[in-house]
Design an enzyme around this catalytic site. Structure first.
Site, PDB file in Angstrom:
ATOM      1  N   ALA A  55       2.371  -2.338   9.915  1.00 49.11           N
ATOM      2  CA  ALA A  55       1.612  -3.028  10.935  1.00 49.11           C
ATOM      3  C   ALA A  55       2.225  -4.585  10.869  1.00 49.11           C
ATOM      4  O   ALA A  55       3.100  -4.883  10.174  1.00 49.11           O
ATOM      5  CB  ALA A  55       0.121  -3.439  10.398  1.00 49.11           C
ATOM      6  N   LEU A 114       0.796  -1.213   0.180  1.00 44.26           N
ATOM      7  CA  LEU A 114       0.090  -0.086  -0.126  1.00 44.26           C
ATOM      8  C   LEU A 114       0.798   1.263  -0.159  1.00 44.26           C
ATOM      9  O   LEU A 114       0.480   2.252  -0.651  1.00 44.26           O
ATOM     10  CB  LEU A 114      -0.766  -0.077   1.278  1.00 44.26           C
ATOM     11  CG  LEU A 114      -1.896   1.202   1.301  1.00 44.26           C
ATOM     12  CD1 LEU A 114      -2.719   1.316   0.048  1.00 44.26           C
ATOM     13  CD2 LEU A 114      -2.803   0.979   2.598  1.00 44.26           C
ATOM     14  N   TYR A 121      -4.448 -11.018  16.019  1.00 47.52           N
ATOM     15  CA  TYR A 121      -4.194 -10.112  14.891  1.00 47.52           C
ATOM     16  C   TYR A 121      -5.411  -8.866  14.961  1.00 47.52           C
ATOM     17  O   TYR A 121      -5.191  -7.740  14.850  1.00 47.52           O
ATOM     18  CB  TYR A 121      -4.052 -10.621  13.481  1.00 47.52           C
ATOM     19  CG  TYR A 121      -4.010  -9.374  12.452  1.00 47.52           C
ATOM     20  CD1 TYR A 121      -3.319  -8.734  12.068  1.00 47.52           C
ATOM     21  CD2 TYR A 121      -5.140  -9.649  11.591  1.00 47.52           C
ATOM     22  CE1 TYR A 121      -2.999  -7.651  11.235  1.00 47.52           C
ATOM     23  CE2 TYR A 121      -5.120  -8.639  10.436  1.00 47.52           C
ATOM     24  CZ  TYR A 121      -4.111  -7.669  10.308  1.00 47.52           C
ATOM     25  OH  TYR A 121      -4.407  -6.857   9.473  1.00 47.52           O
ATOM     26  N   LYS A 123      -5.638  -5.119  15.922  1.00 47.70           N
ATOM     27  CA  LYS A 123      -6.002  -3.861  15.059  1.00 47.70           C
ATOM     28  C   LYS A 123      -7.272  -3.143  15.486  1.00 47.70           C
ATOM     29  O   LYS A 123      -7.257  -1.962  15.269  1.00 47.70           O
ATOM     30  CB  LYS A 123      -6.327  -4.401  13.739  1.00 47.70           C
ATOM     31  CG  LYS A 123      -4.988  -5.244  12.951  1.00 47.70           C
ATOM     32  CD  LYS A 123      -4.024  -4.173  12.321  1.00 47.70           C
ATOM     33  CE  LYS A 123      -4.293  -3.238  11.480  1.00 47.70           C
ATOM     34  NZ  LYS A 123      -3.363  -2.213  11.024  1.00 47.70           N
ATOM     35  N   THR A 179      -8.504  -3.272   9.290  1.00 52.15           N
ATOM     36  CA  THR A 179      -8.797  -4.752   8.384  1.00 52.15           C
ATOM     37  C   THR A 179     -10.268  -5.131   8.669  1.00 52.15           C
ATOM     38  O   THR A 179     -11.063  -4.723   9.665  1.00 52.15           O
ATOM     39  CB  THR A 179      -8.017  -5.649   9.001  1.00 52.15           C
ATOM     40  OG1 THR A 179      -8.385  -7.018   8.566  1.00 52.15           O
ATOM     41  CG2 THR A 179      -8.022  -5.968  10.679  1.00 52.15           C
TER      42      THR A 179
END
Length: 289
Positions: free
Chosen positions: A58, A12, A123, A127, A99
Site C-alpha cells: 500500500a 505485516l 489516504y 483505501k 484501515t
C-alpha cells in the site's frame, strides 16, 4: 496450496511469512513486483497460480498522500482492482488490508463492519475505494481493517512504526509531542498475522475488523511505551489541531471485531499485553546483537 504474499518484507508481510511458514508460500517484495504494473501482476499470478493471495502492499504515508492523490489511488485502489481481476481469473481468494481511517471518528463507541465509513483524507478515501473494488470484483475476498500497526520489521524499513519512532526520539533526547485527542487501538502485526491465518482457514469470506483489544490515545500509547522500557523523555501532550498534520485523522477510530466475534475468533490480547510482549522480544533481540 500455493500462497502468494505481496509485500513480504514489510511489517505485516514479515509476520505473515511466519504465520504461513508451513505452507507453499511465495514471498514477493517490491523488487519482485510493482503493484501498479497490471501486466506484471497478471504474469506472476498466472505463473504461480496461487489458491490464496495475501496483499499487504500500500501507499500508506498518510500525510504524503495529500500531495500525491494520483499515486495514492493508483496504488491503493486501481492496482487492487487489477489484482482482484487477476485473482478471479485463476479462482484465487484474496486477503486485502485496509484501515481504521476509513471512518470519520464522530462515534464514541467502537466501529463495527456495518457502520458507514466517512474518510477524511486522501489516504483513507483511496483505501476505501480499494475495499469497494475488491468486493465488487471478487466474491472470494477477505478485506481486513486494522489500526495502529507495529511489528519488528519497523526497525528496518524507512517508514518505521510508532513504537520505534518513540524509542528513537527518546534516545536522541528530543522533546516529544504526541496528540491526546485521537483514540485508536494499537495492534501487533504478529497478533494480526496469526488471526489472519485462523480466519482464512474458516473460508468465511467478507469484511473484518481485526485489532488488539482496548483503546487509548496516541499520547497514552507513547506513555505506555516509555513506562514499559523505563525511559523518561520529555513527553508533551498536544492536540490534533496544534499538531497540524496535512491529513485529517479521525478523533476516534477504535474498531469492534464484530464479524470476527461472530465466528468465535475474537480472542486477541489487550493492546498493553501485546505491547509488553513486543518490547520484551525486542529487548532480547538487541541483547543478542
Amino acid at each position: 496450496m500455493t500462497i502468494l504474499l505481496i509485500g513480504a518484507d514489510g511489517q505485516l508481510g514479515s509476520e505473515l511469512r511466519q504465520a504461513f511458514s508451513d505452507q507453499d508460500l511465495v514471498p514477493l517484495t517490491h523488487a519482485d513486483l510493482e503493484l501498479t504494473d497490471p501486466a506484471r501482476v497478471l504474469e506472476l499470478v498466472r505463473q504461480y497460480r496461487p489458491g490464496l493471495i495475501l496483499n499487504t502492499a500500500a501507499y500508506h504515508r498518510v500525510d504524503e498522500c495529500e500531495g500525491f492523490p494520483e499515486r495514492a489511488f493508483a496504488v491503493n485502489a486501481v492496482a487492487i482492482r487489477d489484482l482482484a481481476i487477476a485473482a478471479k481469473e485463476i479462482g484465487a481468494a484474496l486477503v486485502h488490508f485496509s484501515t481504521d481511517y476509513v471512518f470519520d471518528g464522530r462515534q464514541r463507541n467502537p466501529y463495527r463492519e456495518v457502520d458507514p465509513p466517512g474518510p477524511l483524507s486522501v489516504y483513507a478515501t483511496s483505501k476505501l475505494a480499494g475495499e469497494h473494488l475488491v468486493m465488487a470484483v471478487l466474491p472470494q475476498h477477505f478485506v481486513i481493517r486494522t489500526s495502529g500497526l507495529y511489528g519488528p520489521a519497523g526497525r528496518r524499513n524507512k517508514t518505521g512504526n510508532f513504537v520505534e519512532t518513540m524509542l528513537r526520539l527518546a534516545r536522541e533526547g528530543r522533546e516529544i509531542r504526541v496528540v491526546g485527542d485521537q483514540i485508536v487501538t494499537p495492534t501487533s502485526a504478529e497478533d494480526l498475522a496469526r488471526k489472519v491465518r485462523q480466519l482464512v482457514e474458516t473460508g468465511a469470506y467478507g469484511l473484518y475488523h481485526i485489532t488488539n483489544n482496548g483503546e487509548c490515545s496516541w499520547h497514552q500509547f507513547a506513555s505506555a511505551i516509555f513506562d514499559m522500557t523505563g525511559l523518561h523523555p520529555r513527553l508533551q501532550e498536544t492536540t490534533a489541531a496544534a499538531f497540524a498534520a496535512p491529513a485529517r485523522r479521525p478523533a476516534y477510530s477504535v474498531l469492534d471485531n464484530a464479524n470476527l466475534r461472530s465466528l468465535g475468533l475474537d480472542d486477541l490480547r489487550h493492546w498493553r499485553e501485546a505491547l509488553a510482549d513486543y518490547l520484551a522480544k525486542r529487548a532480547r533481540l538487541l541483547d543478542q546483537v
